[in-house]
Each structure stands twice: as structure tokens, then as C-alpha cells.
Design a protein around this motif. Structure first.
Motif, PDB file in Angstrom:
ATOM      1  N   ASP A   1     -68.084 -26.628  12.057  1.00  0.00           N
ATOM      2  CA  ASP A   1     -67.542 -25.235  11.544  1.00  0.00           C
ATOM      3  C   ASP A   1     -67.836 -25.326  10.048  1.00  0.00           C
ATOM      4  O   ASP A   1     -67.733 -24.167   9.444  1.00  0.00           O
ATOM      5  CB  ASP A   1     -66.525 -25.611  11.099  1.00  0.00           C
ATOM      6  CG  ASP A   1     -65.315 -26.451  10.999  1.00  0.00           C
ATOM      7  OD1 ASP A   1     -66.183 -27.872  10.150  1.00  0.00           O
ATOM      8  OD2 ASP A   1     -64.099 -26.351  10.453  1.00  0.00           O
ATOM      9  N   GLY A   2     -68.890 -25.740  10.410  1.00  0.00           N
ATOM     10  CA  GLY A   2     -69.797 -25.768   8.992  1.00  0.00           C
ATOM     11  C   GLY A   2     -68.820 -25.655   7.782  1.00  0.00           C
ATOM     12  O   GLY A   2     -68.699 -25.191   6.377  1.00  0.00           O
ATOM     13  N   THR A   3     -67.661 -26.341   7.457  1.00  0.00           N
ATOM     14  CA  THR A   3     -66.851 -26.539   6.665  1.00  0.00           C
ATOM     15  C   THR A   3     -66.490 -27.835   5.980  1.00  0.00           C
ATOM     16  O   THR A   3     -66.535 -29.207   6.743  1.00  0.00           O
ATOM     17  CB  THR A   3     -65.234 -26.166   6.718  1.00  0.00           C
ATOM     18  OG1 THR A   3     -65.347 -27.028   7.802  1.00  0.00           O
ATOM     19  CG2 THR A   3     -65.879 -24.526   7.194  1.00  0.00           C
ATOM     20  N   VAL A   4     -66.012 -28.576   4.916  1.00  0.00           N
ATOM     21  CA  VAL A   4     -65.761 -29.308   4.865  1.00  0.00           C
ATOM     22  C   VAL A   4     -64.380 -29.385   3.682  1.00  0.00           C
ATOM     23  O   VAL A   4     -64.104 -28.505   2.624  1.00  0.00           O
ATOM     24  CB  VAL A   4     -66.554 -30.578   3.821  1.00  0.00           C
ATOM     25  CG1 VAL A   4     -68.027 -30.468   4.561  1.00  0.00           C
ATOM     26  CG2 VAL A   4     -66.969 -30.185   2.623  1.00  0.00           C
ATOM     27  N   PRO A   5     -63.075 -30.337   3.428  1.00  0.00           N
ATOM     28  CA  PRO A   5     -62.230 -30.341   2.824  1.00  0.00           C
ATOM     29  C   PRO A   5     -62.868 -30.356   0.908  1.00  0.00           C
ATOM     30  O   PRO A   5     -63.715 -30.839   0.662  1.00  0.00           O
ATOM     31  CB  PRO A   5     -60.960 -31.222   2.565  1.00  0.00           C
ATOM     32  CG  PRO A   5     -62.492 -32.311   3.781  1.00  0.00           C
ATOM     33  CD  PRO A   5     -63.436 -31.867   4.434  1.00  0.00           C
ATOM     34  N   ALA A   6     -62.079 -29.224   0.516  1.00  0.00           N
ATOM     35  CA  ALA A   6     -61.909 -29.156  -0.652  1.00  0.00           C
ATOM     36  C   ALA A   6     -62.218 -30.342  -1.718  1.00  0.00           C
ATOM     37  O   ALA A   6     -62.685 -29.876  -3.242  1.00  0.00           O
ATOM     38  CB  ALA A   6     -61.053 -27.718  -1.595  1.00  0.00           C
ATOM     39  N   ILE A   7     -60.825 -31.641  -1.410  1.00  0.00           N
ATOM     40  CA  ILE A   7     -61.232 -32.675  -2.239  1.00  0.00           C
ATOM     41  C   ILE A   7     -63.051 -33.372  -2.500  1.00  0.00           C
ATOM     42  O   ILE A   7     -62.316 -34.036  -3.276  1.00  0.00           O
ATOM     43  CB  ILE A   7     -60.455 -33.274  -1.946  1.00  0.00           C
ATOM     44  CG1 ILE A   7     -59.586 -34.347  -2.261  1.00  0.00           C
ATOM     45  CG2 ILE A   7     -61.103 -34.197  -0.539  1.00  0.00           C
ATOM     46  CD1 ILE A   7     -59.066 -34.119  -3.606  1.00  0.00           C
ATOM     47  N   LEU A   8     -63.464 -32.727  -1.552  1.00  0.00           N
ATOM     48  CA  LEU A   8     -64.478 -33.254  -1.977  1.00  0.00           C
ATOM     49  C   LEU A   8     -65.400 -32.560  -2.853  1.00  0.00           C
ATOM     50  O   LEU A   8     -66.326 -32.487  -3.141  1.00  0.00           O
ATOM     51  CB  LEU A   8     -65.882 -32.992  -0.663  1.00  0.00           C
ATOM     52  CG  LEU A   8     -64.912 -34.406   0.644  1.00  0.00           C
ATOM     53  CD1 LEU A   8     -65.472 -34.968   1.635  1.00  0.00           C
ATOM     54  CD2 LEU A   8     -65.129 -36.127  -0.248  1.00  0.00           C
ATOM     55  N   LEU A   9     -65.354 -31.091  -3.347  1.00  0.00           N
ATOM     56  CA  LEU A   9     -65.859 -30.885  -4.418  1.00  0.00           C
ATOM     57  C   LEU A   9     -66.002 -31.670  -5.835  1.00  0.00           C
ATOM     58  O   LEU A   9     -65.706 -32.724  -5.918  1.00  0.00           O
ATOM     59  CB  LEU A   9     -65.064 -29.116  -5.176  1.00  0.00           C
ATOM     60  CG  LEU A   9     -64.941 -28.450  -3.424  1.00  0.00           C
ATOM     61  CD1 LEU A   9     -64.185 -27.949  -4.474  1.00  0.00           C
ATOM     62  CD2 LEU A   9     -66.526 -28.054  -3.178  1.00  0.00           C
TER      63      LEU A   9
END
Length: 313
Positions: A99-107
Motif C-alpha cells: 500500500d506504499g506505506t511504512v510505520p512512522a516509527i521508521l522516520l
């Protein structure tokens, strides 16, 4: 000391007196490096505008914690923990995964947490560092659970996550907590050791000064008592001979007061310490004056010299 070393000592002293300056500089550098890579995924996420603005504010708050990590380590660490918890659930745009997303914790801005963890470990005392370590390890466990089934990172679309990836993920997150925490504790132990050395040096200096005060008072009082006794005996028979005795008493008292003021001024902080007259330790060259002073008190003293005095090393 070389000129370069002297310049560095002046710079280091100035930075120690103004700790906010390097803290603000580091916060600005980290923000310049990490925010440009962290903001686009947030802006590109399919969230309502208010949610995106809130997430940007959260990231800025995380970077702001770096600026106060040493002056206010506990609030800074609490802020960083709250931000990391806020980054744990939502997903941001990354152009990866189904879906072209990753968890924000990986920012990338999440790396700031390690800097704040180092600060709270190195600038606080027990039990706060231990509590910070426990919180960091809990955070590592929660992050591992959050990324446990992220196929975009572990196995790719159509495949389950590689079990070895999960082991590596947990080990990497635990190491990212233990490493800054351990470095902070090393910094704390070193700082405590240096402080203990300074305190021991101060105690030794105060002990030395106390001995000097005792010697000054004891010697001066002995001279004054001896002269007073002699003056009392000659005052009745020959008043003219009593005048020099009282002069010696007054001179000895003034000299003792001057030396005591100087010694006590060294013990004080502030302007009194800065203006205190500090004399070097007496040496062999001062011995004739001491003998003459004792002789003037009425005690018979003889000084014999042999050989040649060596040069002070």
C-alpha cells in the motif's frame, strides 16, 4: 602549554559556561539532517490536514528535546518517549510495500531518541538511568512487535517475513538502546571521578591552609605573649625600653591579621577569593627573616649556614 592548547582550553571553558550554545547547535544540525527526510512521508500521507500538521509538530518537538537534553534531561527524555510512542501506530507514505506505506516509527527523526537517551544516562543519577534503560528496552520490544510483520521490510510482497529478519530486528533495536545508554554511563562515571579528584584536591588545600592558619596564629601569639611579658617587666624599671616592645607586639599582630585575611580569602568564593593576596610558600631564602623575628621576641637563636643552596627545581 602550546598556543593551540591554550586556545582550546579557552574555547572549552567558554562552552562549559554556556552549555546552551552547543546544545542548540547540535539540535539544529540534527534537524537539518533528519527533518528533510522525515517530513515528505508525513506530508504525503493520506491523512487529514490537521493530522499532518500535528505530526510535523510532534517531529519538531522531538528535535527540540535535543536542545534541552543536558539542562533538563528528564523532561527531554519524557518528551522523546511520548513522541516515539506517538510514532508507533500511524503509517506514512514511503512508496514501498503493497500500500506504499511504512510505520512512522521508521522516520529518520526517530534516531534523535538515542541522543536523548545518552543525555539522560550521562547527566542524571540513580535510579533515573536505570529507569531510562528499562523504558528504552520496553520501547525496543514494542517497536519489534510493530515491525514484526512488515513485509515491505522483511520479505516483500507475497512472502512472509524472514525469521532471521525478526531476530536481527530485535537485536538491532536492543543494541540501539544499550549503546547510547552505556556511553552515557561511562560519561557519568568519568565525570564523577573527576569531581571526586577536584573535591579531594580542595580538601587537601583547605587542610594545608588550616595548618598555615594554625602556624600563623600560634607563632604570632607566642611572640606577642613573650613581648608582653618582657614589656611588663621592664615597664616599671625603664619605661623607655618598653616602647619598642609594644611596637613589636603591634607589628606582629598586624602581620598576623594580614596573613590570616589572605588565607581566609582563599577559602571564600566570589570577590574575596579573587582579591586575596596569595604568597608563595616560604623557602630557604626566607629563613634569616624568620630567625630575626624569633630573636626579636627575646628567644636566643643562632643561624649557621654551610655549603651552597641549590637552585629551586
Amino acid at each position: 602549554m602550546t598556543e593551540a592548547a591554550g586556545r582550546w582550553d579557552r574555547v572549552d571553558g567558554w562552552l562549559r559556561r554556556h552549555p546552551t550554545v552547543p546544545d542548540l547547535a547540535l539540535a539544529a544540525v540534527l534537524a537539518a539532517l533528519l527533518l528533510p527526510a522525515s517530513l515528505p512521508p508525513v506530508v504525503g500521507a493520506g491523512w487529514p490536514p490537521a493530522a499532518r500538521v500535528a505530526m510535523v509538530a510532534v517531529l519538531v518537538l522531538l528535535h527540540a528535546a535535543v536542545a534541552v537534553r543536558r539542562t533538563h534531561p528528564v523532561p527531554a527524555f519524557g518528551t522523546a518517549c511520548a513522541v516515539m510512542l506517538a510514532l508507533l501506530v500511524p503509517e506514512v507514505s514511503a512508496g514501498a510495500g503493497p500500500d506504499g506505506t511504512v510505520p512512522a516509527i521508521l522516520l529518520p527523526s526517530a534516531l534523535v531518541f538515542t541522543v536523548v537517551l545518552y543525555a539522560v544516562s550521562g547527566h542524571t543519577r540513580a535510579p533515573l538511568p536505570t529507569l531510562a534503560l528499562a523504558v528504552g528496552l520496553v520501547g525496543a520490544g514494542l517497536t519489534t512487535a510493530r515491525l514484526w510483520d512488515v513485509t515491505a521490510l522483511a520479505g516483500g510482497a507475497g512472502r512472509g517475513p524472514d525469521p532471521w529478519f525478526r531476530v536481527f530486528l530485535l537485536a538491532a533495536l536492543v543494541a540501539s538502546v544499550l549503546a547510547p545508554w552505556a556511553l552515557g554511563r561511562i560519561r557519568r562515571v568519568r565525570a564523577d571521578h573527576l569531581e571526586s579528584l577536584r573535591e579531594r584536591g580542595a580538601r587537601e588545600e583547605r587542610t594545608r591552609i588550616a595548618r598555615e592558619v594554625h602556624d600563623v596564629v600560634a607563632h604570632s601569639l607566642a611572640v606577642m605573649v613573650s613581648q608582653a611579658e618582657g614589656g611588663r617587666m621592664v615597664a616599671g624599671a625603664d619605661p623607655g625600653r618598653a616602647a619598642p616592645v609594644f611596637t613589636t607586639i603591634a607589628d606582629t599582630g598586624r602581620e598576623a591579621l594580614t596573613e590570616m585575611r589572605s588565607l581566609v580569602g582563599v577559602l571564600r568564593d566570589g570577590p574575596d577569593r579573587a582579591t586575596a593576596r596569595v604568597s608563595p610558600q616560604p623557602g630557604l631564602a626566607d629563613l634569616p627573616d624568620l630567625v630575626e623575628q624569633v630573636r626579636s621576641s627575646g628567644t636566643p637563636v643562632e643561624l649557621h649556614e654551610s655549603g651552597h643552596p641549590g637552585r629551586p627545581g
